[in-house]
Design a protein around this motif. Sequence first.
Motif, PDB file in Angstrom:
ATOM      1  N   PRO A   6       0.961  -1.384  -0.022  1.00  0.00           N
ATOM      2  CA  PRO A   6      -0.094  -0.255   0.205  1.00  0.00           C
ATOM      3  C   PRO A   6       0.915   0.798   0.224  1.00  0.00           C
ATOM      4  CG  PRO A   6      -0.174  -0.928   2.590  1.00  0.00           C
ATOM      5  CD  PRO A   6       0.703  -1.921   1.013  1.00  0.00           C
ATOM      6  N   ILE A  31       3.251   3.649   3.783  1.00  0.00           N
ATOM      7  CA  ILE A  31       2.663   3.016   5.032  1.00  0.00           C
ATOM      8  C   ILE A  31       3.599   3.922   6.115  1.00  0.00           C
ATOM      9  CG2 ILE A  31       3.529   1.018   6.539  1.00  0.00           C
ATOM     10  CD1 ILE A  31       3.555  -0.538   4.023  1.00  0.00           C
ATOM     11  N   PRO A  32       3.277   4.341   7.271  1.00  0.00           N
ATOM     12  CA  PRO A  32       3.592   4.637   8.453  1.00  0.00           C
ATOM     13  C   PRO A  32       5.597   4.878   8.689  1.00  0.00           C
ATOM     14  CG  PRO A  32       2.014   4.157   9.700  1.00  0.00           C
ATOM     15  CD  PRO A  32       2.032   4.352   8.175  1.00  0.00           C
ATOM     16  N   VAL A  88       6.339   3.765  11.753  1.00  0.00           N
ATOM     17  CA  VAL A  88       6.784   3.747  13.393  1.00  0.00           C
ATOM     18  C   VAL A  88       7.141   3.445  14.017  1.00  0.00           C
ATOM     19  CG1 VAL A  88       5.455   2.708  15.402  1.00  0.00           C
ATOM     20  CG2 VAL A  88       4.449   2.950  12.649  1.00  0.00           C
ATOM     21  N   LYS A  89       7.678   4.763  14.673  1.00  0.00           N
ATOM     22  CA  LYS A  89       9.342   4.895  15.920  1.00  0.00           C
ATOM     23  C   LYS A  89       9.311   3.490  16.585  1.00  0.00           C
ATOM     24  CE  LYS A  89      11.788   7.585  19.134  1.00  0.00           C
ATOM     25  NZ  LYS A  89      12.080   8.235  20.030  1.00  0.00           N
ATOM     26  N   GLY A  90       9.990   3.007  16.777  1.00  0.00           N
ATOM     27  CA  GLY A  90      10.099   1.572  18.026  1.00  0.00           C
ATOM     28  C   GLY A  90       9.833   0.340  17.404  1.00  0.00           C
ATOM     29  N   PHE A  91      10.692   0.017  16.071  1.00  0.00           N
ATOM     30  CA  PHE A  91      10.544  -1.065  14.790  1.00  0.00           C
ATOM     31  C   PHE A  91      11.486  -1.111  14.016  1.00  0.00           C
ATOM     32  CE2 PHE A  91       5.995  -0.968  15.970  1.00  0.00           C
ATOM     33  CZ  PHE A  91       5.575  -2.003  16.685  1.00  0.00           C
ATOM     34  N   LEU A 100       7.232  -8.579  10.728  1.00  0.00           N
ATOM     35  CA  LEU A 100       5.719  -8.658  10.964  1.00  0.00           C
ATOM     36  C   LEU A 100       4.280  -8.385  10.135  1.00  0.00           C
ATOM     37  CD1 LEU A 100       5.179  -5.107  13.546  1.00  0.00           C
ATOM     38  CD2 LEU A 100       4.788  -7.806  13.686  1.00  0.00           C
ATOM     39  N   SER A 101       5.260  -8.279   8.506  1.00  0.00           N
ATOM     40  CA  SER A 101       4.919  -7.977   7.615  1.00  0.00           C
ATOM     41  C   SER A 101       4.774  -9.665   6.760  1.00  0.00           C
ATOM     42  CB  SER A 101       5.398  -7.318   6.737  1.00  0.00           C
ATOM     43  OG  SER A 101       6.628  -7.583   5.531  1.00  0.00           O
ATOM     44  N   ARG A 124       8.797 -13.031   0.750  1.00  0.00           N
ATOM     45  CA  ARG A 124       7.920 -13.906   0.731  1.00  0.00           C
ATOM     46  C   ARG A 124       7.947 -14.142  -0.091  1.00  0.00           C
ATOM     47  NH1 ARG A 124       2.727 -10.497   3.815  1.00  0.00           N
ATOM     48  NH2 ARG A 124       1.577 -11.139   1.772  1.00  0.00           N
ATOM     49  N   LYS A 155       0.394  -9.373  17.894  1.00  0.00           N
ATOM     50  CA  LYS A 155       1.487  -9.308  16.955  1.00  0.00           C
ATOM     51  C   LYS A 155       1.041  -8.288  15.903  1.00  0.00           C
ATOM     52  CE  LYS A 155       5.025 -11.333  15.649  1.00  0.00           C
ATOM     53  NZ  LYS A 155       4.864 -12.886  15.243  1.00  0.00           N
ATOM     54  N   ASP A 200       1.392  -4.860  17.223  1.00  0.00           N
ATOM     55  CA  ASP A 200       1.526  -4.417  15.872  1.00  0.00           C
ATOM     56  C   ASP A 200       1.627  -4.011  14.938  1.00  0.00           C
ATOM     57  OD1 ASP A 200       3.706  -4.952  18.250  1.00  0.00           O
ATOM     58  OD2 ASP A 200       4.549  -6.579  17.602  1.00  0.00           O
ATOM     59  N   ILE A 201       1.281  -4.830  14.596  1.00  0.00           N
ATOM     60  CA  ILE A 201       0.361  -4.430  12.713  1.00  0.00           C
ATOM     61  C   ILE A 201      -0.014  -3.038  12.690  1.00  0.00           C
ATOM     62  CG2 ILE A 201      -0.536  -5.627  10.646  1.00  0.00           C
ATOM     63  CD1 ILE A 201       0.966  -8.940  11.640  1.00  0.00           C
ATOM     64  N   LEU A 234      -0.291  -0.714  13.618  1.00  0.00           N
ATOM     65  CA  LEU A 234       0.541   0.728  13.275  1.00  0.00           C
ATOM     66  C   LEU A 234       1.319   1.122  12.345  1.00  0.00           C
ATOM     67  CD1 LEU A 234       2.380   0.510  16.272  1.00  0.00           C
ATOM     68  CD2 LEU A 234       1.174   1.642  16.130  1.00  0.00           C
ATOM     69  N   PHE A 235       1.107   0.376  11.252  1.00  0.00           N
ATOM     70  CA  PHE A 235       0.995   0.951  10.511  1.00  0.00           C
ATOM     71  C   PHE A 235      -0.235   0.718   9.049  1.00  0.00           C
ATOM     72  CE2 PHE A 235       4.466  -1.575  12.352  1.00  0.00           C
ATOM     73  CZ  PHE A 235       5.689  -0.940  11.835  1.00  0.00           C
ATOM     74  N   GLY A 236      -1.250   0.444   9.339  1.00  0.00           N
ATOM     75  CA  GLY A 236      -2.735   1.019   8.712  1.00  0.00           C
ATOM     76  C   GLY A 236      -3.095   0.036   8.288  1.00  0.00           C
ATOM     77  N   GLU A 281      -4.553  -1.126   5.979  1.00  0.00           N
ATOM     78  CA  GLU A 281      -4.333  -2.252   4.520  1.00  0.00           C
ATOM     79  C   GLU A 281      -2.503  -2.840   4.387  1.00  0.00           C
ATOM     80  OE1 GLU A 281      -3.140   1.261   1.537  1.00  0.00           O
ATOM     81  OE2 GLU A 281      -5.682   1.074   1.074  1.00  0.00           O
ATOM     82  N   PHE A 282      -1.457  -2.048   5.595  1.00  0.00           N
ATOM     83  CA  PHE A 282      -0.593  -2.490   5.665  1.00  0.00           C
ATOM     84  C   PHE A 282      -0.585  -4.081   6.621  1.00  0.00           C
ATOM     85  CE2 PHE A 282       2.955  -4.307   8.432  1.00  0.00           C
ATOM     86  CZ  PHE A 282       3.580  -4.325   7.413  1.00  0.00           C
ATOM     87  N   ALA A 317       0.003  -7.840   5.477  1.00  0.00           N
ATOM     88  CA  ALA A 317       0.353  -9.324   6.283  1.00  0.00           C
ATOM     89  C   ALA A 317      -0.470 -10.143   7.215  1.00  0.00           C
ATOM     90  CB  ALA A 317       0.773  -8.040   7.483  1.00  0.00           C
ATOM     91  N   SER A 332       8.605   0.040  20.335  1.00  0.00           N
ATOM     92  CA  SER A 332       7.307  -0.061  20.166  1.00  0.00           C
ATOM     93  C   SER A 332       6.176  -1.394  19.977  1.00  0.00           C
ATOM     94  CB  SER A 332       6.822   0.807  19.617  1.00  0.00           C
ATOM     95  OG  SER A 332       7.067   1.978  19.339  1.00  0.00           O
ATOM     96  N   ALA A 333       7.424  -2.327  20.456  1.00  0.00           N
ATOM     97  CA  ALA A 333       6.802  -4.067  19.697  1.00  0.00           C
ATOM     98  C   ALA A 333       5.371  -4.015  21.100  1.00  0.00           C
ATOM     99  CB  ALA A 333       7.731  -5.153  19.883  1.00  0.00           C
TER     100      ALA A 333
END
Lengths: 208, 325
Positions: A64, A67-68, A70-73, A81-82, A127, B206, B209-210, B212-214, B216-217, B221, B268-269
């Motif tokens: 998409p 994608i922001p 995000v701080k902390g990863f 995660l993805s 993937r 999980k 966590d996910i 947080l990225f929106g 669509e993300f 995932a 942030s996890a």
Amino acid sequence: MKKIALEIRDLSIGHKGTPLYTDITFDIYEGDCILLCGANGSGKTTLLKSLAELKRDTEIVMIPTRIPKVKGFTLKEFIHLSCNRYPHADPEHGMSLLSISSLADRDISTLSDGEFQKGTIAAALARHAGIILLDEPTAFLDAENRRMVLKTLREICEETSVSVIFSSHDLHESISVCNKVLALGADGIFRCSENDLEATISSIFTKH
Amino acid sequence: MNIRRNISATLLWVVFLIIFILLDLFYGSRMSSSGEADIAVIITRIRLPRIITAIIAGSGLSLAGVQMQSILRNPLADPHIMGISSGASLGAASATLIGGSIATGSVLQGLPVAIAAIAGALLTSFIIIAAGKRLKSAMTLLIFGVMLGFIANAVITVMQSNSNAESLKIFHSWSAGSFATTSWREILILVTTLSAAVVLSAINHKGLDIILFGDEFAELASISPQKTRFLALLSCCLITGAVTAFCGPIGFVGITAPHIARGFWKTSAHRTIIPASLLCGGTIGVAADLLSYTASIPIPISSTMAIAGVPVILYILVKQTGSEL
């Protein structure tokens, strides 16, 4: 001879029952780098989402837009995660293909937008995607990062059998890395061309 | 490197927690007039349950805060500011003020009030989720939540104006916030709801966590954003409802503790941040309790939290200016 990765025949896209484009027909070959262009609201994202939902032997991954960061990863954590539901995914492989392994332990908020965009592409490669769809990968990037991301897309297509389709408004910069153009024309006609890219692109502009 | 940092942050906060617990147990302004025998009674009968309540309330509200900040992608979200505490208050107040004429004694005790508060919290959060489908900006949704809180509080005021003096007195001291009025029975209810809320968030970590990225993300995932939001809100409402029912509407700890946790644990996890927020929130709860009992005048918990918490929130606001908040 290049192998066909996906054949699209007579696909229709639309919103809430109103068709936007019908008779969408084109082939995706392995290693194709395809630009998808069209005006805002013409259905670029809808077309990409429709393609992403096709169930195929090849893994189709859609990235998409925006994608922001995000701080902390760390980048590695983000890619993991993805790949959450994909036990066979290989994040190291994805990162090494794009030579961003050195960024693996960096916090993603400290990466440039272009580096992070490469990270999202690496997540798709991790993937083992056969086809990667990107919605506006160069939007909001500065010139340098835009060039870096476009170069990355071309390299993926040249060096692997992965095919890429991406939507963009940066038309002239984008076609320099593409071998094929899909255009959602202002006249309501879908066009696909390998030969006359410029002319195909101009079909998205309203005639005055 | 990460493991060492996690261990040192955890040790530091465990030490803080223990120091505050010991101070709160043995150093209190109301110790002087009592005899030797009474001190043991005061400590075990009054202070111990109060401190346990403070830990559960602080950590529970922080657990709610960390989940709300993630599902709404807003660093300033927590059940208090989003109106969920007010919804819980409305539920608790309905059970207390309407049911107050029938029941005798301290009507703020027991399960019915907790259930009414949880129901009030759930109702509010479903309204917020429904509004969130239309309000795309995190700030607009936050204001929506604040407004929702105003409405709930207005209804509570109407109910107060029409209730008898006895109910009003109980209600007034409850709405100022206190950890002191809980019985062991209520602590059992608090422990149960907190455990349920922790289990829900652990299952969901999980997804949190996910998301947080929106959204669509999240689909990329292969997780369902709706399911993640639902589980997180259920967890929030359970603990916010129970804490609000027994301790009153308490704010700000839910916003601050997750930020402190992210700062100390440098991630942030949610695998790390959920337990870290529980620890920080529990510590803040005991610290607030200590502050409100050692001051020369008694200060209600809600005031202590506001005085200590608001500067932290203002700092976050100033730091975030210019970014996407």
